[in-house]
Design a protein around this motif. Sequence first.
Motif, short mmCIF file in Angstrom:
data_model
loop_
_atom_site.label_atom_id
_atom_site.label_comp_id
_atom_site.label_asym_id
_atom_site.label_seq_id
_atom_site.Cartn_x
_atom_site.Cartn_y
_atom_site.Cartn_z
N ASN A 101 17.11 26.69 60.73
CA ASN A 101 16.29 27.66 60.07
C ASN A 101 17.02 28.76 58.92
N GLU A 102 16.33 28.61 58.15
CA GLU A 102 16.44 29.40 56.48
C GLU A 102 15.59 30.20 55.88
N ILE A 103 15.31 31.50 55.98
CA ILE A 103 14.52 32.13 54.97
C ILE A 103 15.16 32.00 53.93
N ILE A 104 14.59 31.44 52.70
CA ILE A 104 15.42 31.48 51.29
C ILE A 104 14.29 32.15 50.66
N GLY A 105 15.11 33.51 50.03
CA GLY A 105 14.78 34.46 49.87
C GLY A 105 14.96 36.17 50.00
N LYS A 106 15.57 36.71 48.76
CA LYS A 106 16.53 37.61 50.01
C LYS A 106 16.07 38.95 48.71
N GLY A 107 16.03 39.96 49.34
CA GLY A 107 15.08 41.40 48.59
C GLY A 107 16.82 41.71 48.15
N MET A 108 16.91 42.33 47.25
CA MET A 108 18.39 42.67 46.98
C MET A 108 17.98 44.02 45.05
N THR A 109 18.26 44.66 45.60
CA THR A 109 18.57 45.38 43.94
C THR A 109 19.65 44.94 43.08
N ALA A 110 19.08 45.58 42.05
CA ALA A 110 20.43 45.20 40.92
C ALA A 110 22.09 45.65 41.31
N SER A 111 21.87 46.46 42.21
CA SER A 111 23.15 47.49 42.33
C SER A 111 23.80 46.84 43.30
N GLU A 112 23.00 46.25 44.33
CA GLU A 112 23.68 44.94 45.33
C GLU A 112 23.95 44.06 44.95
N VAL A 113 23.42 43.36 43.89
CA VAL A 113 23.95 42.40 43.50
C VAL A 113 25.16 42.71 42.59
N LEU A 114 24.98 43.41 41.54
CA LEU A 114 26.34 43.95 40.98
C LEU A 114 27.28 44.41 42.05
N ALA A 115 27.69 44.30 43.45
CA ALA A 115 29.01 45.16 43.86
C ALA A 115 29.07 43.64 44.69
N GLU A 116 28.19 42.71 44.94
CA GLU A 116 28.48 41.70 45.53
C GLU A 116 29.48 40.71 44.16
#
Length: 297
Positions: free
Chosen positions: A95-110
């Motif tokens: 099972n996998e829930i597709i779709g996760k809330g992230m801020t732009a800063s969190e995406v940038l860090a990744e």
Amino acid sequence: MGLIFNIQKFCIHDGDGIRTCVFLKGCPLRCIWCHNPESLDKLPILSFNKQKCSLCGRCLAVCSARRIENRTMKIDREKCIECGKCEEICLSDANEIIGKGMTASEVLAEVLKDKIFYDTSGGGVTVTGGEPSYQPDFTLELLHLLKEAGISLAIETCGVGSRDFYKNAADLGTTFLYDIKCIDPERHRKFTGADNTHIISNLYYLMGRGADIIIRLPLIPECNDSDDDIAMLATFLNKNKGRYRYAEIMPYHTLGTGKSEKIGAVSAYTHESTSDDEISHWCSLFASHGTNVRVSK
């Protein structure tokens, strides 16, 4: 806050160099061959891999939308609220829930974790989906942060966004991987649910600005790959030669069919993955019209 369904690293077919692709949820088109059906709705969705399910029954204790019937796990999609409890309790990652809330800063860090690869290969980050213009504020915020961090920008788009979105993205020096699915508006509507007047208008706008554009041609057997379809595409490409960097064919593959089954949807299009013979035929047709195209892997 953006809704992300995947951050895929070490991509080499979605822009220059080694790239990280950030996949956003939500798209207004409904292409019958969609390769990412899990991306269409701008909401989280449950993906269930029945091949991984061991029928241990642990999820039954936390989910009233499930039952085991004839040695098969059945899910009532109308009752499923995508709470994620089944994902948390599953021991086999079925099972996998597709779709996760992230801020732009969190995406940038990744994505910054791989900046050394972008710098050494001439790569960067490609925002894709779904459709990036369907989450315009988040996409533009992310593009701004990426630019400030010295990362090359690209978006893959079907061209349905607002003029302001494309203006602001172009102002940042974004490369546009721009899909053209059909030239004829009615055929475009037949296979995607919308005509392409606005899409072509946005493309002409970006061309007029001198934006960096790679035109992508998703050619789908028995949908938009007829001799007439390719002749219209070739005429369009020839007319606008010099206003885009190059055009590339995106051959159909069957990955979307398996994804549809996992989210409880029925694929509207079934065909084998594009054969080498079909690709060669397409390339020959373009060449006969004096148009050179690349083929994406």
